[in-house]
Write a protein that holds these residues in place. Structure first.
Motif, mmCIF file in Angstrom:
data_model
loop_
_atom_site.group_PDB
_atom_site.id
_atom_site.type_symbol
_atom_site.label_atom_id
_atom_site.label_comp_id
_atom_site.label_asym_id
_atom_site.label_seq_id
_atom_site.Cartn_x
_atom_site.Cartn_y
_atom_site.Cartn_z
ATOM 1 N N VAL A 22 0.843 -1.200 0.000
ATOM 2 C CA VAL A 22 0.000 0.000 0.000
ATOM 3 C C VAL A 22 0.879 1.251 0.000
ATOM 4 N N ILE A 23 1.943 1.244 0.785
ATOM 5 C CA ILE A 23 2.847 2.405 0.808
ATOM 6 C C ILE A 23 3.491 2.594 -0.564
ATOM 7 N N MET A 24 3.909 1.502 -1.197
ATOM 8 C CA MET A 24 4.475 1.617 -2.555
ATOM 9 C C MET A 24 3.447 2.211 -3.517
ATOM 10 N N ALA A 25 2.187 1.827 -3.367
ATOM 11 C CA ALA A 25 1.130 2.383 -4.222
ATOM 12 C C ALA A 25 0.941 3.873 -3.948
ATOM 13 N N ILE A 26 0.905 4.248 -2.674
ATOM 14 C CA ILE A 26 0.739 5.662 -2.318
ATOM 15 C C ILE A 26 1.872 6.492 -2.926
ATOM 16 N N LYS A 27 3.074 5.928 -2.946
ATOM 17 C CA LYS A 27 4.231 6.650 -3.479
ATOM 18 C C LYS A 27 4.161 6.846 -4.998
ATOM 19 N N GLN A 28 3.157 6.261 -5.654
ATOM 20 C CA GLN A 28 2.957 6.477 -7.088
ATOM 21 C C GLN A 28 2.081 7.702 -7.358
ATOM 22 N N VAL A 29 1.520 8.281 -6.295
ATOM 23 C CA VAL A 29 0.622 9.440 -6.428
ATOM 24 C C VAL A 29 1.424 10.698 -6.088
ATOM 25 N N TYR A 30 1.454 11.628 -7.020
ATOM 26 C CA TYR A 30 2.257 12.840 -6.863
ATOM 27 C C TYR A 30 1.400 14.068 -6.655
ATOM 28 N N ASP A 31 1.926 14.999 -5.884
ATOM 29 C CA ASP A 31 1.315 16.310 -5.740
ATOM 30 C C ASP A 31 1.405 16.987 -7.105
ATOM 31 N N PRO A 32 0.319 17.577 -7.594
ATOM 32 C CA PRO A 32 0.348 18.166 -8.937
ATOM 33 C C PRO A 32 1.253 19.393 -9.065
ATOM 34 N N GLU A 33 1.594 20.030 -7.953
ATOM 35 C CA GLU A 33 2.402 21.253 -8.026
ATOM 36 C C GLU A 33 3.840 21.055 -7.562
ATOM 37 N N ILE A 34 4.108 19.953 -6.851
ATOM 38 C CA ILE A 34 5.440 19.686 -6.310
ATOM 39 C C ILE A 34 5.862 18.314 -6.833
ATOM 40 N N PRO A 35 7.039 18.196 -7.428
ATOM 41 C CA PRO A 35 7.428 16.917 -8.048
ATOM 42 C C PRO A 35 7.873 15.854 -7.044
ATOM 43 N N VAL A 36 7.050 15.624 -6.018
ATOM 44 C CA VAL A 36 7.345 14.638 -4.981
ATOM 45 C C VAL A 36 6.051 13.898 -4.677
ATOM 46 N N ASN A 37 6.156 12.601 -4.388
ATOM 47 C CA ASN A 37 4.945 11.836 -4.085
ATOM 48 C C ASN A 37 4.348 12.267 -2.753
ATOM 49 N N ILE A 38 3.048 12.012 -2.590
ATOM 50 C CA ILE A 38 2.324 12.502 -1.404
ATOM 51 C C ILE A 38 2.782 11.836 -0.113
ATOM 52 N N TYR A 39 3.346 10.631 -0.199
ATOM 53 C CA TYR A 39 3.852 9.961 1.008
ATOM 54 C C TYR A 39 5.096 10.675 1.522
ATOM 55 N N ASP A 40 6.065 10.904 0.628
ATOM 56 C CA ASP A 40 7.300 11.576 1.043
ATOM 57 C C ASP A 40 7.089 13.050 1.361
ATOM 58 N N LEU A 41 6.018 13.641 0.834
ATOM 59 C CA LEU A 41 5.688 15.019 1.203
ATOM 60 C C LEU A 41 5.170 15.105 2.636
ATOM 61 N N GLY A 42 4.807 13.969 3.214
ATOM 62 C CA GLY A 42 4.269 13.978 4.578
ATOM 63 C C GLY A 42 2.786 14.281 4.625
ATOM 64 N N LEU A 43 2.090 14.049 3.507
ATOM 65 C CA LEU A 43 0.660 14.338 3.472
ATOM 66 C C LEU A 43 -0.185 13.223 4.074
ATOM 67 N N ILE A 44 0.402 12.048 4.277
ATOM 68 C CA ILE A 44 -0.320 10.920 4.878
ATOM 69 C C ILE A 44 -0.105 10.972 6.381
ATOM 70 N N TYR A 45 -1.156 11.261 7.113
ATOM 71 C CA TYR A 45 -1.073 11.357 8.567
ATOM 72 C C TYR A 45 -1.324 10.022 9.251
ATOM 73 N N GLU A 46 -2.131 9.183 8.631
ATOM 74 C CA GLU A 46 -2.500 7.913 9.261
ATOM 75 C C GLU A 46 -2.780 6.887 8.165
ATOM 76 N N LEU A 47 -2.322 5.654 8.398
ATOM 77 C CA LEU A 47 -2.582 4.547 7.479
ATOM 78 C C LEU A 47 -2.899 3.327 8.323
ATOM 79 N N ASN A 48 -4.114 2.825 8.196
ATOM 80 C CA ASN A 48 -4.547 1.637 8.931
ATOM 81 C C ASN A 48 -5.126 0.630 7.961
#
Length: 116
Positions: A22-48
């Protein structure tokens, strides 16, 4: 949360590969304005992930008025639900606490040229 929702150590061990996928999948989704995936941007606060393999994500955006928020949320849900074994994905959007640069991963800081 009921007692049946609490994961045992065996459940956690069994679900660990799914968390990684799931984390690998999340890392495939990028912020449209910043060339970094949403996981490494710190946008994921909780994953259960429940025993039933239902995924719950609490996340934020870098700004509350992100014009692409609906697109990013739809892409995230689709990407996570495409992971084998995932039954469903629920995403909760929050702005508490507000996102700031301290939430960036080391990889994101390097990608953005912000290393210390």
């Amino acid at each position: 949360m009921t007692e049946k929702d609490v994961l045992t150590p065996e459940d956690v061990k069994e679900l660990q590969p799914l968390y990684s996928n799931v984390i690998m999948a999340i890392k495939q989704v990028y912020d449209p304005e910043i060339p970094v995936n949403i996981y490494d941007l710190g946008l994921i606060y909780e994953l259960n992930i429940s025993k039933e393999k239902e995924v719950y994500i609490k996340m934020t955006f870098t700004a509350p008025n992100c014009p692409m928020a609906d697109d990013v949320l739809a892409e995230l849900q689709r990407t996570v639900e495409d992971v084998p074994e995932v039954k469903s994905c629920e995403i909760e959007l929050t702005f508490e606490p507000p996102w700031d640069r301290s939430m960036l991963s080391e990889e994101a800081k390097i990608d953005l040229g912000m290393e210390d």
